[in-house]
Design a protein around this motif. Structure first.
Motif, PDB file in Angstrom:
ATOM      1  N   PRO A 276      30.410  24.307  61.251  1.00 37.57           N
ATOM      2  CA  PRO A 276      30.861  25.582  61.686  1.00 37.57           C
ATOM      3  C   PRO A 276      32.446  26.148  60.684  1.00 37.57           C
ATOM      4  CG  PRO A 276      30.895  24.558  63.702  1.00 37.57           C
ATOM      5  CD  PRO A 276      30.693  23.727  63.004  1.00 37.57           C
ATOM      6  N   ARG A 277      32.394  25.097  59.971  1.00 39.43           N
ATOM      7  CA  ARG A 277      33.641  25.118  59.308  1.00 39.43           C
ATOM      8  C   ARG A 277      32.769  25.607  58.242  1.00 39.43           C
ATOM      9  NH1 ARG A 277      36.129  20.483  56.380  1.00 39.43           N
ATOM     10  NH2 ARG A 277      38.411  21.448  54.850  1.00 39.43           N
ATOM     11  N   ASN A 278      31.765  25.185  57.395  1.00 38.02           N
ATOM     12  CA  ASN A 278      30.824  26.190  56.267  1.00 38.02           C
ATOM     13  C   ASN A 278      30.337  27.381  56.655  1.00 38.02           C
ATOM     14  OD1 ASN A 278      31.836  23.518  55.166  1.00 38.02           O
ATOM     15  ND2 ASN A 278      29.870  22.743  55.385  1.00 38.02           N
ATOM     16  N   ALA A 279      30.685  27.438  58.082  1.00 37.76           N
ATOM     17  CA  ALA A 279      29.463  28.709  58.708  1.00 37.76           C
ATOM     18  C   ALA A 279      31.118  29.863  58.314  1.00 37.76           C
ATOM     19  CB  ALA A 279      29.387  29.004  59.772  1.00 37.76           C
ATOM     20  N   ARG A 280      31.920  29.563  58.322  1.00 39.69           N
ATOM     21  CA  ARG A 280      32.503  30.884  58.714  1.00 39.69           C
ATOM     22  C   ARG A 280      33.032  31.045  56.821  1.00 39.69           C
ATOM     23  NH1 ARG A 280      35.598  27.221  62.966  1.00 39.69           N
ATOM     24  NH2 ARG A 280      36.584  26.171  60.963  1.00 39.69           N
ATOM     25  N   THR A 281      33.071  29.989  56.279  1.00 42.60           N
ATOM     26  CA  THR A 281      33.156  29.976  54.877  1.00 42.60           C
ATOM     27  C   THR A 281      31.911  31.076  54.656  1.00 42.60           C
ATOM     28  OG1 THR A 281      33.957  27.910  54.549  1.00 42.60           O
ATOM     29  CG2 THR A 281      33.229  28.653  52.609  1.00 42.60           C
ATOM     30  N   VAL A 282      30.741  30.959  54.720  1.00 46.29           N
ATOM     31  CA  VAL A 282      29.998  31.726  54.022  1.00 46.29           C
ATOM     32  C   VAL A 282      29.876  32.573  54.410  1.00 46.29           C
ATOM     33  CG1 VAL A 282      27.046  31.431  54.768  1.00 46.29           C
ATOM     34  CG2 VAL A 282      27.811  29.831  54.139  1.00 46.29           C
ATOM     35  N   ALA A 283      30.807  33.375  56.176  1.00 53.35           N
ATOM     36  CA  ALA A 283      30.227  34.223  56.433  1.00 53.35           C
ATOM     37  C   ALA A 283      31.845  35.447  55.449  1.00 53.35           C
ATOM     38  CB  ALA A 283      30.840  34.346  58.128  1.00 53.35           C
ATOM     39  N   LEU A 284      32.379  34.664  55.470  1.00 54.55           N
ATOM     40  CA  LEU A 284      33.608  35.382  54.901  1.00 54.55           C
ATOM     41  C   LEU A 284      32.966  35.559  53.128  1.00 54.55           C
ATOM     42  CD1 LEU A 284      36.605  33.402  56.144  1.00 54.55           C
ATOM     43  CD2 LEU A 284      36.333  36.319  56.385  1.00 54.55           C
ATOM     44  N   GLU A 285      32.075  34.403  52.652  1.00 57.01           N
ATOM     45  CA  GLU A 285      31.761  35.144  50.532  1.00 57.01           C
ATOM     46  C   GLU A 285      30.613  36.120  50.562  1.00 57.01           C
ATOM     47  OE1 GLU A 285      32.276  33.511  47.681  1.00 57.01           O
ATOM     48  OE2 GLU A 285      34.315  32.649  48.411  1.00 57.01           O
ATOM     49  N   THR A 286      30.509  36.369  52.016  1.00 64.76           N
ATOM     50  CA  THR A 286      28.924  37.238  51.857  1.00 64.76           C
ATOM     51  C   THR A 286      29.739  38.700  52.382  1.00 64.76           C
ATOM     52  OG1 THR A 286      27.599  35.568  53.000  1.00 64.76           O
ATOM     53  CG2 THR A 286      27.171  37.791  52.421  1.00 64.76           C
ATOM     54  N   GLY A 287      30.968  38.496  52.832  1.00 62.75           N
ATOM     55  CA  GLY A 287      31.230  40.008  53.261  1.00 62.75           C
ATOM     56  C   GLY A 287      32.445  40.126  52.505  1.00 62.75           C
ATOM     57  N   ILE A 288      33.380  39.649  51.755  1.00 61.77           N
ATOM     58  CA  ILE A 288      34.299  39.960  50.762  1.00 61.77           C
ATOM     59  C   ILE A 288      33.808  40.127  49.242  1.00 61.77           C
ATOM     60  CG2 ILE A 288      36.521  39.293  50.266  1.00 61.77           C
ATOM     61  CD1 ILE A 288      37.074  37.607  52.698  1.00 61.77           C
ATOM     62  N   GLN A 289      34.003  41.354  49.291  1.00 58.84           N
ATOM     63  CA  GLN A 289      33.245  41.646  47.277  1.00 58.84           C
ATOM     64  C   GLN A 289      34.024  41.366  47.357  1.00 58.84           C
ATOM     65  OE1 GLN A 289      30.499  40.379  48.461  1.00 58.84           O
ATOM     66  NE2 GLN A 289      29.050  41.575  47.837  1.00 58.84           N
ATOM     67  N   ASN A 290      34.025  41.908  45.308  1.00 60.95           N
ATOM     68  CA  ASN A 290      34.865  41.984  44.538  1.00 60.95           C
ATOM     69  C   ASN A 290      35.226  43.334  43.991  1.00 60.95           C
ATOM     70  OD1 ASN A 290      36.770  41.735  42.243  1.00 60.95           O
ATOM     71  ND2 ASN A 290      35.794  39.763  41.256  1.00 60.95           N
ATOM     72  N   GLY A 291      36.296  44.051  45.092  1.00 64.50           N
ATOM     73  CA  GLY A 291      36.129  45.232  44.593  1.00 64.50           C
ATOM     74  C   GLY A 291      37.178  45.986  43.381  1.00 64.50           C
ATOM     75  N   PRO A 292      37.701  44.672  43.271  1.00 65.44           N
ATOM     76  CA  PRO A 292      38.354  45.429  41.598  1.00 65.44           C
ATOM     77  C   PRO A 292      37.191  45.671  40.486  1.00 65.44           C
ATOM     78  CG  PRO A 292      39.898  44.453  42.633  1.00 65.44           C
ATOM     79  CD  PRO A 292      38.644  43.450  43.884  1.00 65.44           C
ATOM     80  N   LEU A 293      36.330  44.542  40.441  1.00 68.92           N
ATOM     81  CA  LEU A 293      35.639  44.362  39.717  1.00 68.92           C
ATOM     82  C   LEU A 293      34.664  45.713  39.713  1.00 68.92           C
ATOM     83  CD1 LEU A 293      34.102  42.901  37.601  1.00 68.92           C
ATOM     84  CD2 LEU A 293      32.439  42.053  38.873  1.00 68.92           C
ATOM     85  N   ALA A 294      34.109  45.966  40.662  1.00 67.82           N
ATOM     86  CA  ALA A 294      33.425  47.398  41.516  1.00 67.82           C
ATOM     87  C   ALA A 294      34.246  48.013  40.882  1.00 67.82           C
ATOM     88  CB  ALA A 294      32.919  47.119  42.752  1.00 67.82           C
TER      89      ALA A 294
END
Length: 293
Positions: A221-239
């Protein structure tokens, strides 16, 4: 929407953010990553498999102008942002995995971003100046390399640079809230509900699908939370930077709408998700080291 001063400030911020990302890396990090390709595969599939597909579906089914659709695709094809590392920490996730996924998606992005953008843009009959995007991405790897050199020369300098890079990512979003919203209040009122759905939906759907994907792989579950946040939080400033340096005039301003709104709302979405993760019953979770499994 974004003036000349803000564009110059954005360029400086992006440089420092990428510099900070590079300062968090050592050659050993790449060596360990290659020895554990499972984590790399998760990052690549999450960032360049799920997110572009989510963006494509939103651009397809929502009634939006071509410029907005293009903004949706560009935002969806971005790598993970350093902001995700901060929210991973506060959600009691696996920070090592978060950093690895962010770095991997950024480095691979030089190839993957133009590839998936052209693929999905062609399906929507949208024009993408891929040469300009490739040049911009290659140039953005320069501060990453400089950051790695600074880390090699001095661990203390590298740590300070890494901190400022992460802090600037959050500062940029706060800067948008303070300076951009009052000047563009009329734009916010006139923006269609479909554009808001796309801007908020990218983060919500990305985090949800990322979490379900991780749980399907039976990750802790700890890693699942990590993957979830990494997937949904994109680099807005870069875009936003890519749009500023690739497109011109009114077209750039229109395309920028979704990345700007996404950058504003993703902090709210991620904060709510982090609170949910922190309140979840973790009593049954065993304490594990920061591994990738």
């Amino acid at each position: 929407m974004v003036g000349a001063f803000e564009q110059a400030l954005l360029a400086l911020m992006i440089f420092v953010i990428m510099l900070g990302m590079g300062a968090s890396l050592t050659p050993r990090d790449f060596y360990l990553a290659l020895r554990r390709p499972y984590g790399l595969a998760i990052g690549v599939i999450s960032q360049y498999g799920f997110m572009p597909l989510i963006g494509f579906l939103l651009a397809t089914f929502l009634v939006v102008p071509e410029t907005i659709a293009l903004g949706i695709l560009i935002m969806a094809c971005m790598p993970g942002g350093t902001t995700s590392n901060i929210f991973t920490y506060f959600s009691k996730g696996n920070l090592a995995l978060s950093v690895l996924m962010t770095v991997t998606s950024t480095v691979i992005g030089v190839v993957m971003i133009p590839l998936v953008l052209v693929l999905y843009a062609s399906a929507l009959n949208l024009e993408i100046p891929r040469e300009n995007i490739i040049v911009t991405l290659v140039l953005l790897l320069v501060p990453v390399a400089i950051g790695m050199v600074l880390r090699k020369l001095s661990a203390n300098v590298g740590a300070v640079t890494e901190f400022f890079g992460s802090a600037l990512a959050l500062f940029f979003i706060l800067f948008l809230m303070v300076s951009w919203i009052p000047r563009n209040w009329q734009f916010l009122l006139e923006t269609t509900s479909a554009t808001y759905v796309a801007s908020i939906g990218l983060g919500v759907f990305g985090i949800t699908i990322g979490y379900l994907f991780a749980r399907a792989l039976r990750l802790h579950p700890r890693n699942a939370r990590t993957v979830a946040l990494e997937t949904g939080i994109q680099n807005g400033p870069l875009a936003i930077a890519i749009i500023v340096f690739t497109f011109q005039g009114a077209e750039a301003q229109a395309i920028m709408a979704v990345p700007v709104l996404y950058s504003l709302f993703i902090v709210i979405v991620s904060t709510c998700v982090t609170l949910i993760f922190r309140r979840a019953n973790t009593a049954a979770e065993q304490k594990i080291p920061d591994s990738l499994l």
